[in-house]
Design a protein around this motif. Sequence first.
Motif, PDB file in Angstrom:
ATOM      1  N   CYS A  29      15.663   4.214  55.262  1.00 46.44           N
ATOM      2  CA  CYS A  29      14.270   5.096  55.432  1.00 46.44           C
ATOM      3  C   CYS A  29      13.716   4.230  56.681  1.00 46.44           C
ATOM      4  O   CYS A  29      14.010   2.593  56.055  1.00 46.44           O
ATOM      5  N   CYS A  33       5.730   3.192  55.006  1.00 51.29           N
ATOM      6  CA  CYS A  33       4.979   3.763  54.357  1.00 51.29           C
ATOM      7  C   CYS A  33       3.996   2.819  53.045  1.00 51.29           C
ATOM      8  O   CYS A  33       4.566   3.285  52.900  1.00 51.29           O
ATOM      9  N   CYS A  36       4.436   4.792  50.368  1.00 53.32           N
ATOM     10  CA  CYS A  36       5.277   5.460  50.302  1.00 53.32           C
ATOM     11  C   CYS A  36       5.830   5.981  48.650  1.00 53.32           C
ATOM     12  O   CYS A  36       5.698   4.720  47.852  1.00 53.32           O
ATOM     13  N   TRP A  42      14.559   3.170  50.123  1.00 55.52           N
ATOM     14  CA  TRP A  42      14.223   2.617  51.648  1.00 55.52           C
ATOM     15  C   TRP A  42      15.523   1.639  52.431  1.00 55.52           C
ATOM     16  O   TRP A  42      15.961   2.365  53.359  1.00 55.52           O
TER      17      TRP A  42
HETATM   18  S1  SF4 Z   1       7.203   7.831  53.147  1.00 53.25           S
HETATM   19 FE1  SF4 Z   1       8.094   6.953  52.400  1.00 53.25          FE
HETATM   20  S2  SF4 Z   1      10.064   7.814  52.744  1.00 53.25           S
HETATM   21 FE2  SF4 Z   1       8.563   8.598  54.179  1.00 53.25          FE
HETATM   22  S3  SF4 Z   1       8.502   8.282  55.538  1.00 53.25           S
HETATM   23 FE3  SF4 Z   1       6.935   6.947  54.853  1.00 53.25          FE
HETATM   24  S4  SF4 Z   1       8.686   5.363  54.532  1.00 53.25           S
HETATM   25 FE4  SF4 Z   1      10.009   6.476  54.319  1.00 53.25          FE
END
Ligand code: SF4
Length: 226
Positions: A29, A33, A36, A42
């Motif tokens: 990803c 976040c 997250c 990730w």
């Molecule tokens: S919550 Fe986690 S998996 Fe979802 S977009 Fe954000 S960083 Fe990526």
Amino acid sequence: MTVNEIFYSLQGEGSLVGVPSVFVRLAGCPLRCRWCDTKYAWSASAGTEYTIEEVAEKVESYRTNHLIITGGEPMTNPELPDMLKTISGGNLHITIETCGIKFVPDLSCDLMSISPKLANSTPTESELALEHEKIRFDLPSLQQLIDNYRYQLKFVVDGPDDIEEIEMTLANLKNVNRDRVFLMPQAGTLDEYLAKSKMTAELCKQTGFRFSPRLQVFLWNNAGGR
Ligand code: SF4
């Protein structure tokens, strides 16, 4: 392809909440976040190599016709279209969980479950925050996803002020069905979930948006693979 985990559980969020489903979590990803709950997915190499046929075989071994492709961010995985072509068919219902930053056409997908990231997701570390702010929201991609797939929109709410940003996001999009918009409490733990659920429920009453539980937090306190 690199698969972070495959497991059998209940869909925890959105319109299909509670449906027994097999989850395929793809690795990788680009966002980071703040809250997250799948940081372990990730990295693009965070997992085990599977052939697409091996993924299909594993999916078939579970007692459900609901498949959820999640991540990480599955829409940035170049092998996703081929995987879906191989796996789809029969009466398999496929949901893709995405943050909506990339549009890919013609996917075999029954529900595009989009969770656009609001400013409340920005990491606290300044370097990560800079990169995150550049990519966390892509209006054209989001519009294309909405226009081309059956969709739901799920917003993670950290506080009452988030409503302004949610309404602004929806105002910038065309043809959004507000009945397909869900608000869910931001919560990494059960305590946080319980603390923020009532606030989120009140916001739903004020706006008419639907409340989405997060069963993975409520039932299993966000333990991985559940
Ligand atoms: S919550 Fe986690 S998996 Fe979802 S977009 Fe954000 S960083 Fe990526």
